[in-house]
Design a protein around this motif. Structure first.
Motif, PDB file in Angstrom:
ATOM      1  N   LEU A 161      18.524 -30.866   2.861  1.00  0.00           N
ATOM      2  CA  LEU A 161      17.693 -29.798   2.326  1.00  0.00           C
ATOM      3  C   LEU A 161      16.751 -30.423   1.301  1.00  0.00           C
ATOM      4  N   ARG A 162      15.473 -30.456   1.627  1.00  0.00           N
ATOM      5  CA  ARG A 162      14.502 -31.124   0.773  1.00  0.00           C
ATOM      6  C   ARG A 162      14.167 -30.273  -0.445  1.00  0.00           C
ATOM      7  N   SER A 163      13.991 -30.946  -1.590  1.00  0.00           N
ATOM      8  CA  SER A 163      13.665 -30.274  -2.846  1.00  0.00           C
ATOM      9  C   SER A 163      14.549 -29.038  -3.045  1.00  0.00           C
ATOM     10  N   HIS A 164      15.833 -29.233  -2.836  1.00  0.00           N
ATOM     11  CA  HIS A 164      16.779 -28.128  -2.752  1.00  0.00           C
ATOM     12  C   HIS A 164      17.073 -27.450  -4.085  1.00  0.00           C
ATOM     13  N   MET A 165      17.203 -28.251  -5.145  1.00  0.00           N
ATOM     14  CA  MET A 165      17.530 -27.659  -6.450  1.00  0.00           C
ATOM     15  C   MET A 165      17.128 -28.608  -7.570  1.00  0.00           C
ATOM     16  N   PRO A 166      16.968 -28.051  -8.779  1.00  0.00           N
ATOM     17  CA  PRO A 166      16.617 -28.930  -9.898  1.00  0.00           C
ATOM     18  C   PRO A 166      17.813 -29.784 -10.305  1.00  0.00           C
ATOM     19  N   THR A 167      17.541 -30.976 -10.807  1.00  0.00           N
ATOM     20  CA  THR A 167      18.603 -31.792 -11.378  1.00  0.00           C
ATOM     21  C   THR A 167      18.742 -31.414 -12.845  1.00  0.00           C
ATOM     22  N   LEU A 168      19.904 -31.638 -13.393  1.00  0.00           N
ATOM     23  CA  LEU A 168      20.202 -31.195 -14.749  1.00  0.00           C
ATOM     24  C   LEU A 168      19.320 -31.904 -15.776  1.00  0.00           C
ATOM     25  N   GLY A 169      18.659 -31.112 -16.611  1.00  0.00           N
ATOM     26  CA  GLY A 169      17.865 -31.660 -17.703  1.00  0.00           C
ATOM     27  C   GLY A 169      16.656 -32.461 -17.267  1.00  0.00           C
ATOM     28  N   VAL A 172      12.714 -33.189 -12.202  1.00  0.00           N
ATOM     29  CA  VAL A 172      12.879 -33.698 -10.841  1.00  0.00           C
ATOM     30  C   VAL A 172      13.807 -32.776 -10.043  1.00  0.00           C
ATOM     31  N   ARG A 173      13.433 -32.502  -8.814  1.00  0.00           N
ATOM     32  CA  ARG A 173      14.290 -31.713  -7.921  1.00  0.00           C
ATOM     33  C   ARG A 173      15.014 -32.645  -6.963  1.00  0.00           C
ATOM     34  N   ARG A 174      16.233 -32.272  -6.626  1.00  0.00           N
ATOM     35  CA  ARG A 174      17.015 -33.138  -5.748  1.00  0.00           C
ATOM     36  C   ARG A 174      16.969 -32.680  -4.303  1.00  0.00           C
ATOM     37  N   ASP A 175      17.082 -33.644  -3.394  1.00  0.00           N
ATOM     38  CA  ASP A 175      17.344 -33.353  -1.994  1.00  0.00           C
ATOM     39  C   ASP A 175      18.858 -33.323  -1.841  1.00  0.00           C
TER      40      ASP A 175
END
Length: 198
Positions: A161-169, A172-175
């Protein structure tokens, strides 16, 4: 069988014991929390430091109360120490699916075979006691160690899932990589292959 969220479910073999996570487990997990911050590098909810660990456990307990998650604390029988935590989440009894994750262990327990014992017990319970049809796993697509561990127990990659959710703090969004094991795969091959590795 349906998952009883208020039952004291205990899963164990000769190496590991999993029991429901409790508020008092702050004391059991505090050493890892204080001294191993790298454990939460890819986590969306950090448990580093006492305050964060207390918050992490309270969130997990609230989710159990709301019948959406079932968190466990992991006890390593060989060392006589608490090793970390794991849980069932996104539990959908109607669809017979759940996710298995939020798994973390202190560094002295990584690479010892503990994770395989935990996963065997959890998957056996999910498929054979709860009658699940599918168990899903997710990870940050950059978390290569976690992905390798999931593949080694028999998970199949479904996609990313591309650009699935934000990373903590971070901005950048994570795949997120998605993996799974289906009920027929568990009985046909995954169970016996995983058992052979224990």
């Amino acid at each position: 069988m349906s998952l009883d969220f208020f039952q004291n479910t205990i899963l164990e073999d000769e190496m590991v014991l999993l029991r429901p996570l409790q508020a008092t487990d702050v004391d059991n997990l505090l050493d890892i929390s204080l001294n191993e911050p790298e454990t939460w590098e890819y986590s969306l909810v950090r448990a580093n430091g006492k305050e964060n660990l207390e918050n992490y456990i309270q969130i997990a307990l609230k989710a159990r109360e709301n019948k959406t998650e079932f968190p466990f604390v992991v006890f390593d029988k060989k060392s006589g120490k608490y090793a970390g935590s794991t849980r069932f989440y996104d539990i959908n009894i109607t669809f017979k699916t759940l996710q298995l994750g939020y798994t973390w262990y202190g560094k002295e327990f990584r690479g010892t075979g503990l994770n395989k014992h935990c996963k065997y017990l959890l998957l056996q319970y999910a498929f054979e006691t709860l009658g699940m049809e599918r168990v899903e796993f997710r990870a940050d697509n950059n978390n290569l160690k976690s992905i390798a561990a999931m593949k080694s127990i028999g998970c199949k990659v479904e996609g990313v899932l591309r650009s699935h959710m934000p990373t903590l703090g971070s901005e950048v969004r994570r795949d997120s990589i998605i993996l799974s094991i289906l009920k027929n795969e568990w009985f046909d091959e995954v169970k016996s292959n995983l058992k052979a590795k224990l």
